[in-house]
Design a protein around this motif. Structure first.
Motif, PDB file in Angstrom:
ATOM      1  N   SER A  97       0.843  -1.197   0.000  1.00 58.15           N
ATOM      2  CA  SER A  97       0.000   0.000   0.000  1.00 58.15           C
ATOM      3  C   SER A  97       0.881   1.250   0.000  1.00 58.15           C
ATOM      4  O   SER A  97       2.014   1.227   0.477  1.00 58.15           O
ATOM      5  N   PRO A  98       0.370   2.371  -0.518  1.00 59.93           N
ATOM      6  CA  PRO A  98       1.202   3.571  -0.617  1.00 59.93           C
ATOM      7  C   PRO A  98       1.500   4.207   0.727  1.00 59.93           C
ATOM      8  O   PRO A  98       0.693   4.183   1.658  1.00 59.93           O
ATOM      9  N   VAL A  99       2.693   4.773   0.816  1.00 59.79           N
ATOM     10  CA  VAL A  99       3.121   5.598   1.948  1.00 59.79           C
ATOM     11  C   VAL A  99       3.758   6.855   1.359  1.00 59.79           C
ATOM     12  O   VAL A  99       4.117   6.900   0.184  1.00 59.79           O
ATOM     13  N   PHE A 100       3.912   7.869   2.177  1.00 59.59           N
ATOM     14  CA  PHE A 100       4.701   9.027   1.770  1.00 59.59           C
ATOM     15  C   PHE A 100       6.153   8.760   2.172  1.00 59.59           C
ATOM     16  O   PHE A 100       6.466   8.723   3.365  1.00 59.59           O
ATOM     17  N   PRO A 101       7.055   8.575   1.213  1.00 57.01           N
ATOM     18  CA  PRO A 101       8.457   8.326   1.565  1.00 57.01           C
ATOM     19  C   PRO A 101       9.172   9.535   2.148  1.00 57.01           C
ATOM     20  O   PRO A 101      10.308   9.413   2.615  1.00 57.01           O
ATOM     21  N   GLY A 127       0.841  14.628  -2.308  1.00 48.64           N
ATOM     22  CA  GLY A 127       0.597  15.504  -1.170  1.00 48.64           C
ATOM     23  C   GLY A 127       1.612  16.630  -1.157  1.00 48.64           C
ATOM     24  O   GLY A 127       2.259  16.932  -2.164  1.00 48.64           O
ATOM     25  N   THR A 128       1.766  17.249   0.010  1.00 48.00           N
ATOM     26  CA  THR A 128       2.731  18.325   0.178  1.00 48.00           C
ATOM     27  C   THR A 128       3.675  17.966   1.316  1.00 48.00           C
ATOM     28  O   THR A 128       3.228  17.672   2.429  1.00 48.00           O
ATOM     29  N   ASP A 129       4.959  17.982   1.033  1.00 45.95           N
ATOM     30  CA  ASP A 129       5.960  17.636   2.041  1.00 45.95           C
ATOM     31  C   ASP A 129       6.129  18.789   3.029  1.00 45.95           C
ATOM     32  O   ASP A 129       5.621  19.897   2.817  1.00 45.95           O
ATOM     33  N   GLY A 130       6.877  18.539   4.093  1.00 44.35           N
ATOM     34  CA  GLY A 130       7.084  19.557   5.105  1.00 44.35           C
ATOM     35  C   GLY A 130       7.796  20.781   4.586  1.00 44.35           C
ATOM     36  O   GLY A 130       7.639  21.887   5.120  1.00 44.35           O
ATOM     37  N   CYS A 131       8.586  20.618   3.524  1.00 42.87           N
ATOM     38  CA  CYS A 131       9.316  21.737   2.931  1.00 42.87           C
ATOM     39  C   CYS A 131       8.482  22.488   1.906  1.00 42.87           C
ATOM     40  O   CYS A 131       8.932  23.497   1.370  1.00 42.87           O
ATOM     41  N   GLY A 132       7.273  21.977   1.614  1.00 40.02           N
ATOM     42  CA  GLY A 132       6.399  22.613   0.651  1.00 40.02           C
ATOM     43  C   GLY A 132       6.410  22.000  -0.725  1.00 40.02           C
ATOM     44  O   GLY A 132       5.587  22.343  -1.576  1.00 40.02           O
ATOM     45  N   ALA A 133       7.341  21.073  -1.002  1.00 35.68           N
ATOM     46  CA  ALA A 133       7.437  20.454  -2.318  1.00 35.68           C
ATOM     47  C   ALA A 133       6.385  19.368  -2.488  1.00 35.68           C
ATOM     48  O   ALA A 133       5.943  18.754  -1.512  1.00 35.68           O
ATOM     49  N   PRO A 134       5.972  19.083  -3.723  1.00 35.41           N
ATOM     50  CA  PRO A 134       5.058  17.965  -3.952  1.00 35.41           C
ATOM     51  C   PRO A 134       5.671  16.656  -3.469  1.00 35.41           C
ATOM     52  O   PRO A 134       6.880  16.435  -3.598  1.00 35.41           O
ATOM     53  N   LEU A 135       4.836  15.805  -2.919  1.00 35.25           N
ATOM     54  CA  LEU A 135       5.275  14.555  -2.304  1.00 35.25           C
ATOM     55  C   LEU A 135       4.500  13.408  -2.928  1.00 35.25           C
ATOM     56  O   LEU A 135       3.276  13.336  -2.806  1.00 35.25           O
TER      57      LEU A 135
END
Length: 329
Positions: A57-61, A194-202
């Motif tokens: 299943s997907p996770v945010f790496p 999604g959006t990473d903590g730095c603001g970049a697309p995730l």
């Protein structure tokens, strides 16, 4: 490989099952906490040799996606090498040599710190953050651990004439290219953005896909963008992380290893023969990363002093050691 009493979920199994325990927090002989998660080990041929929990299943790496992002920057036409390419794939500690290089790169490409859209922050390394504050410095974008990545993204946009103010928009040409790199190297579609903590697309992928991506980097042909990123990271690991970080230690002390952690307790590693691993701790506890990573590398047959060093996570009572965080698979 023994899985103790853990739950092993093969591909296609019930993903609603309770994730297995990967690590325990043991204080004074008493188990006071447990960290659950999922982990996958790939053999040299790319097959799944060992899995715990849900690895499909997907996770945010999180920052474990940075090698793919740096590859996108190279494919877009920015000619980076050495320390500059390593810091483009970095979650740097905010040491002086990191900040100096980011500032130099901004200047080289006609950019300034004001162009960065990562948030102002303190250095990631606690010792560096303390020294930074003592010196009278305040939070700034250059000190944020992703500033090298953002600088590289801005630089290639300036080179290509792409918009700078929207470089973090998922629909931006650079981010679309990075999206394609993630899918290509992981061997699966991106499940969500999604959006990473730095603001970049995730981009979300499975742990198996993340391990496959790292495997593709170490096996890529010399001169390809993927191999250039891997080689730069391995040649200059202190720019990928910092002088007091496990990623640096692994890449420095295990020949040919490629290692990158991510926030929320994600870790991916590939060995030069194509073996690879990826895991995520569900509660995001980074304190458990070292013991879990050490155990996973041991299961892969990696024997080196650095593996034992990374695996040590003592608990203190006052000023003495009274327990540990330990892997239990």
């Amino acid at each position: 490989m023994s899985t103790s009493a853990q739950t092993v979920l093969p591909a296609g199994s019930d993903h609603s099952a309770i994730p297995p325990i990967l690590a325990e927090v043991v204080r004074s002989g008493f188990v006071e906490g447990r960290h659950r998660g999922s982990l996958v080990l790939l053999g040299a041929d790319g097959s799944v040799e060992f899995a715990l929990g849900d690895v499909s299943s997907p996770v945010f790496p999180r920052s474990s996606n940075k090698p793919m992002q740096a590859t996108g920057v190279l494919r877009a036409g920015l000619d980076l090498a050495g320390e500059r390419l390593a810091i483009a794939a970095a979650s740097h500690s905010g040491e002086a040599f990191h900040l100096d290089l980011v500032r130099t790169m901004l200047s080289e490409h006609g950019l300034s710190a004001e162009d960065l859209q990562c948030p102002p922050d303190l250095p990631l390394d606690p010792a560096e953050a303390e020294a930074y504050l003592v010196s009278g410095s305040v939070r700034e974008r250059v000190a944020m651990n992703c500033s090298g990545k953002h600088t590289a993204m801005l630089a290639v946009c300036a080179l290509r004439g792409w918009p700078l103010d929207s470089y973090l928009d998922p629909g931006h040409p650079l981010q679309q290219l990075i999206h394609s790199v993630v899918e290509e190297t992981a061997g699966e579609p991106v499940a969500t953005v999604g959006t990473d903590g730095c603001g970049a697309p995730l981009m979300a992928i499975s742990l198996t896909g993340l391990a496959r991506a790292f495997r593709s980097f170490v096996l890529a042909q010399p001169g390809t963008a993927e191999r250039r990123v891997a080689d730069a990271m391995r040649a200059h690991p202190e720019y990928v992380a910092g002088t007091r970080r496990p990623d640096t230690w692994l890449m420095r002390e295990i020949p040919g290893a490629l290692s990158k952690m991510g926030a929320e307790a994600v870790q991916a590693v590939a060995l030069p023969d194509g073996r690879a691993l990826a895991f995520k701790v569900d509660d995001g506890a980074t304190r458990s990363l070292g013991p879990i990573l050490s155990r996973a590398l041991t299961l892969m047959g990696v024997q080196a002093p650095v593996v034992d060093r990374i695996g040590r996570a003592p608990l203190l009572g006052g000023d003495r050691e009274v327990g540990e965080i330990r892997a239990v698979f």
